[in-house]
Scaffold this motif. Structure first.
Motif, PDB file in Angstrom:
ATOM      1  N   LYS A 247      14.453 -14.457 -20.426  1.00 41.45           N
ATOM      2  CA  LYS A 247      15.017 -13.439 -21.307  1.00 41.45           C
ATOM      3  C   LYS A 247      13.979 -12.397 -21.719  1.00 41.45           C
ATOM      4  N   THR A 248      12.805 -12.479 -21.148  1.00 41.95           N
ATOM      5  CA  THR A 248      11.789 -11.448 -21.381  1.00 41.95           C
ATOM      6  C   THR A 248      11.368 -10.839 -20.050  1.00 41.95           C
ATOM      7  N   LYS A 249      10.927  -9.611 -20.119  1.00 44.01           N
ATOM      8  CA  LYS A 249      10.527  -8.894 -18.911  1.00 44.01           C
ATOM      9  C   LYS A 249       9.332  -8.009 -19.229  1.00 44.01           C
ATOM     10  N   ALA A 250       8.314  -8.071 -18.371  1.00 41.58           N
ATOM     11  CA  ALA A 250       7.152  -7.188 -18.520  1.00 41.58           C
ATOM     12  C   ALA A 250       7.426  -5.881 -17.793  1.00 41.58           C
ATOM     13  N   GLN A 251       7.119  -4.775 -18.446  1.00 40.74           N
ATOM     14  CA  GLN A 251       7.313  -3.480 -17.814  1.00 40.74           C
ATOM     15  C   GLN A 251       6.198  -2.525 -18.238  1.00 40.74           C
ATOM     16  N   ARG A 252       6.033  -1.470 -17.453  1.00 44.59           N
ATOM     17  CA  ARG A 252       5.006  -0.473 -17.748  1.00 44.59           C
ATOM     18  C   ARG A 252       5.363   0.264 -19.034  1.00 44.59           C
ATOM     19  N   MET A 253       4.351   0.452 -19.879  1.00 42.97           N
ATOM     20  CA  MET A 253       4.587   1.040 -21.194  1.00 42.97           C
ATOM     21  C   MET A 253       4.667   2.562 -21.151  1.00 42.97           C
ATOM     22  N   GLY A 254       3.839   3.184 -20.301  1.00 42.19           N
ATOM     23  CA  GLY A 254       3.807   4.645 -20.274  1.00 42.19           C
ATOM     24  C   GLY A 254       3.239   5.161 -18.970  1.00 42.19           C
ATOM     25  N   GLU A 255       2.915   6.444 -18.951  1.00 41.12           N
ATOM     26  CA  GLU A 255       2.367   7.070 -17.756  1.00 41.12           C
ATOM     27  C   GLU A 255       0.916   6.633 -17.542  1.00 41.12           C
ATOM     28  N   PRO A 256       0.534   6.317 -16.308  1.00 39.06           N
ATOM     29  CA  PRO A 256      -0.868   5.975 -16.038  1.00 39.06           C
ATOM     30  C   PRO A 256      -1.794   7.164 -16.284  1.00 39.06           C
ATOM     31  N   THR A 257      -2.982   6.886 -16.794  1.00 39.04           N
ATOM     32  CA  THR A 257      -3.995   7.934 -16.909  1.00 39.04           C
ATOM     33  C   THR A 257      -4.496   8.331 -15.527  1.00 39.04           C
ATOM     34  N   PHE A 258      -4.551   7.358 -14.623  1.00 42.51           N
ATOM     35  CA  PHE A 258      -5.043   7.609 -13.265  1.00 42.51           C
ATOM     36  C   PHE A 258      -3.885   7.545 -12.277  1.00 42.51           C
ATOM     37  N   ASP A 259      -3.843   8.533 -11.394  1.00 41.72           N
ATOM     38  CA  ASP A 259      -2.744   8.650 -10.435  1.00 41.72           C
ATOM     39  C   ASP A 259      -2.998   7.850  -9.165  1.00 41.72           C
ATOM     40  N   ILE A 260      -4.267   7.795  -8.751  1.00 38.01           N
ATOM     41  CA  ILE A 260      -4.649   7.178  -7.478  1.00 38.01           C
ATOM     42  C   ILE A 260      -5.637   6.051  -7.758  1.00 38.01           C
ATOM     43  N   ILE A 261      -5.449   4.921  -7.091  1.00 36.53           N
ATOM     44  CA  ILE A 261      -6.336   3.770  -7.243  1.00 36.53           C
ATOM     45  C   ILE A 261      -7.042   3.510  -5.916  1.00 36.53           C
ATOM     46  N   VAL A 262      -8.355   3.368  -5.974  1.00 34.81           N
ATOM     47  CA  VAL A 262      -9.151   3.000  -4.799  1.00 34.81           C
ATOM     48  C   VAL A 262      -9.774   1.642  -5.080  1.00 34.81           C
ATOM     49  N   GLU A 263      -9.470   0.654  -4.245  1.00 34.80           N
ATOM     50  CA  GLU A 263     -10.004  -0.694  -4.434  1.00 34.80           C
ATOM     51  C   GLU A 263     -11.054  -0.984  -3.362  1.00 34.80           C
ATOM     52  N   VAL A 264     -12.243  -1.386  -3.813  1.00 32.91           N
ATOM     53  CA  VAL A 264     -13.330  -1.736  -2.899  1.00 32.91           C
ATOM     54  C   VAL A 264     -13.763  -3.167  -3.198  1.00 32.91           C
ATOM     55  N   ARG A 265     -14.345  -3.811  -2.187  1.00 36.43           N
ATOM     56  CA  ARG A 265     -14.747  -5.203  -2.340  1.00 36.43           C
ATOM     57  C   ARG A 265     -16.182  -5.395  -1.884  1.00 36.43           C
ATOM     58  N   ARG A 266     -16.867  -6.305  -2.542  1.00 37.17           N
ATOM     59  CA  ARG A 266     -18.252  -6.597  -2.192  1.00 37.17           C
ATOM     60  C   ARG A 266     -18.330  -7.105  -0.754  1.00 37.17           C
ATOM     61  N   GLY A 267     -19.281  -6.572  -0.003  1.00 39.86           N
ATOM     62  CA  GLY A 267     -19.446  -6.974   1.388  1.00 39.86           C
ATOM     63  C   GLY A 267     -18.557  -6.214   2.354  1.00 39.86           C
TER      64      GLY A 267
ATOM     65  N   ASP B 251       0.164   6.125  -5.365  1.00 41.06           N
ATOM     66  CA  ASP B 251       1.022   6.274  -6.539  1.00 41.06           C
ATOM     67  C   ASP B 251       0.823   5.064  -7.443  1.00 41.06           C
ATOM     68  N   ALA B 252      -0.067   5.201  -8.419  1.00 39.35           N
ATOM     69  CA  ALA B 252      -0.379   4.075  -9.304  1.00 39.35           C
ATOM     70  C   ALA B 252       0.856   3.599 -10.053  1.00 39.35           C
ATOM     71  N   LYS B 253       1.695   4.530 -10.450  1.00 35.93           N
ATOM     72  CA  LYS B 253       2.885   4.186 -11.221  1.00 35.93           C
ATOM     73  C   LYS B 253       3.798   3.240 -10.433  1.00 35.93           C
ATOM     74  N   THR B 254       4.074   3.575  -9.179  1.00 38.85           N
ATOM     75  CA  THR B 254       4.941   2.740  -8.346  1.00 38.85           C
ATOM     76  C   THR B 254       4.313   1.380  -8.081  1.00 38.85           C
ATOM     77  N   ALA B 255       2.996   1.364  -7.862  1.00 40.92           N
ATOM     78  CA  ALA B 255       2.304   0.102  -7.592  1.00 40.92           C
ATOM     79  C   ALA B 255       2.345  -0.821  -8.803  1.00 40.92           C
ATOM     80  N   VAL B 256       2.105  -0.273  -9.990  1.00 40.21           N
ATOM     81  CA  VAL B 256       2.142  -1.079 -11.215  1.00 40.21           C
ATOM     82  C   VAL B 256       3.537  -1.654 -11.429  1.00 40.21           C
ATOM     83  N   ASP B 257       4.552  -0.834 -11.224  1.00 41.90           N
ATOM     84  CA  ASP B 257       5.931  -1.312 -11.387  1.00 41.90           C
ATOM     85  C   ASP B 257       6.234  -2.451 -10.421  1.00 41.90           C
ATOM     86  N   ALA B 258       5.734  -2.334  -9.190  1.00 44.92           N
ATOM     87  CA  ALA B 258       5.968  -3.389  -8.200  1.00 44.92           C
ATOM     88  C   ALA B 258       5.294  -4.692  -8.619  1.00 44.92           C
TER      89      ALA B 258
END
Length: 451
Positions: free
Chosen positions: A386-406, A416-423
């Motif tokens: 009966k509870t659901k987590a959802q995005r509260m507002g607009e992201p400050t950052f539009d694009i996310i770049v993820e890097v990994r050690r090595g 699209d950070a907004k769509t990714a967060v919602d997913a």
């Protein structure tokens, strides 16, 4: 042989071949017939040769595409093979990275007998491993000095009884620019960071000497976002994954066109001293007196210096999250970094406001059942709640770049950070672009993935 094709006509074909899963094949056939009518058999033959080369590349590299960037089309992603056919002068390719490490300045701080593992025999010239693989040098009073080459610890003396003395620590500290409230210091106009470990009396009894590197051309895989858009970019990764080296080169690229100001906590981006390191190009730099002052300096930068772009190496506290939101609302673009990856960021209550924040809402019985059914059909956990987590507002950052050690030459980019967060909050995977390069060649490889 190059053929100068009509730009508007071929762009559709061009991007169809690149994003070939998005459109109907009938549209491609329609464009091909128009190309044939316009350029005849010879033009079509050249285009098809390029397309075959692209297909062969994809087969060789497990479906990945070879890309470059189309300068005259706002640095949009382009097929390397096709742009060479119709518009080679507009192609921006990946250039081999140029390492500018200056590691010798760090090695010179050490006692002479502790440098043998780091310099070529009989000289003071750094070894290849010191130049390209050295990460940290660790010195602690009463213990053996060591360094880290990648994931390997290397002792700086083969004599197990050769221990670091307090006098040696004091000698190194005397050559530095002074420690700030965060126990970090540096060398004048150098990128290296020296962090102190103190005893209860405040005396420095250990040093972590982190090698600072600048790779010219390091941000080339992001040039379509840096120069072809005005979107804010957040670079995520664990410590040692190369976030700061990306930020440094991104600053230089952006400063060639825009008024860029670096908010430089601990002088991490532009080095120690009043004059910033050349790696930031024409950007300006505001130093931050302490970690607690970073958020205030961010707002001051906007109010007093009117930058087009603000760059922050690391956002790590709630006040900085709020300051970043304020900066964005005032129309200033932000390039910044933070620890973790996107999923971990959403679990971090202090930092998840960077991508819109998370709130929990209560559902009625009917809505909860419908939500459970929908999630189950979508492949996620369909358990009744009966509870659901959802995005509260607009992201400050539009694009996310993820890097990994090595994996410093493979980045995962979320357009699209907004769509990714919602997913993610919906229990689903999110789509990313995987970009990989060979640091010695001009090839950038592209693929789609889900995380």
């Amino acid at each position: 042989m190059y053929i100068n094709l009509n730009r508007n006509l071929i762009l559709f074909y061009f991007y169809f071949v690149f994003f070939n899963q998005a459109l109907d094949a009938g549209l491609l056939l329609d464009v091909m017939s128009k190309l044939h009518a316009h350029y005849g058999d010879e033009g079509i033959s050249i285009i098809m040769t390029a397309s075959m080369a692209r297909a062969e590349f994809a087969i060789k590299y497990n479906g990945k595409r070879s890309i470059c960037f189309d300068i005259e089309n706002e640095y949009a992603i382009a097929s390397s093979e096709l742009i060479e056919v119709f518009h080679p002068e507009s192609a921006m390719k990946n250039e081999p990275l140029k390492s500018k490490c200056e590691v010798k300045d760090l090695i010179d701080l050490l006692p002479a007998d502790l440098t043998h593992e780091l310099v070529q025999e009989g000289t003071d010239i750094p070894t290849y491993m010191a130049e390209y693989a050295l990460i940290d040098i660790n010195l602690d009073v009463g213990r053996r000095a060591c360094c880290w080459m990648g994931d390997d610890r290397v002792f700086l003396s083969q004599d197990e009884n050769r221990l670091v003395t307090m006098e040696e620590i004091d000698d190194i500290v005397s050559k530095l620019g002074g420690f700030g409230s965060d126990n970090r210091a540096g060398l004048e106009q150098k990128l290296h960071r020296i962090s102190g470990m103190c005893n209860r009396n405040g005396e420095v009894i250990g040093l972590s000497m982190r090698v600072g590197r600048w790779f010219e051309g390091n941000a080339a895989m992001l040039v379509d976002f840096l120069l072809g858009s005005d979107k804010s970019i957040l670079i995520l990764g664990e410590p040692g994954s190369g976030k700061t080296t990306i930020v440094r080169d991104a600053v230089s690229v952006l400063a060639s066109r825009h008024n860029v100001c670096v908010v430089d906590t601990s002088n991490e981006i532009a080095g120690d001293g009043n004059i910033p390191h050349p790696c930031i190009g024409d950007a300006r730099r505001m130093m931050v007196p302490s970690l607690d002052a970073q958020s205030n300096v961010m707002v001051e930068c906007v109010q007093n210096h009117t930058p087009h772009v603000m760059v922050i190496d690391e956002i790590g506290r709630p006040r900085e999250v709020e300051a970043a939101r304020t900066v964005k609302q005032r129309g200033v673009r932000i390039i910044a970094s933070a620890h973790g990856d996107l999923r971990k960021l959403l679990k971090n209550k202090e930092l998840r406001g960077l991508v819109g924040g998370v709130e929990t809402v209560t559902l009625g019985d009917k809505a909860a059942k419908e939500e459970a059914e929908r999630r189950s059909n979508g492949g996620a956990n369909g358990q009744f709640s009966k509870t659901k987590a959802q995005r509260m507002g607009e992201p400050t950052f539009d694009i996310i770049v993820e890097v990994r050690r090595g994996e410093k030459h493979e980045w995962r980019i979320t357009r699209d950070a907004k769509t990714a967060v919602d997913a993610i909050l919906d229990g689903q995977k999110y789509k990313v672009e995987s970009r990989t390069r060979d640091p010695q060649l001009s090839i950038i490889m592209f693929d789609f993935a889900e995380l």
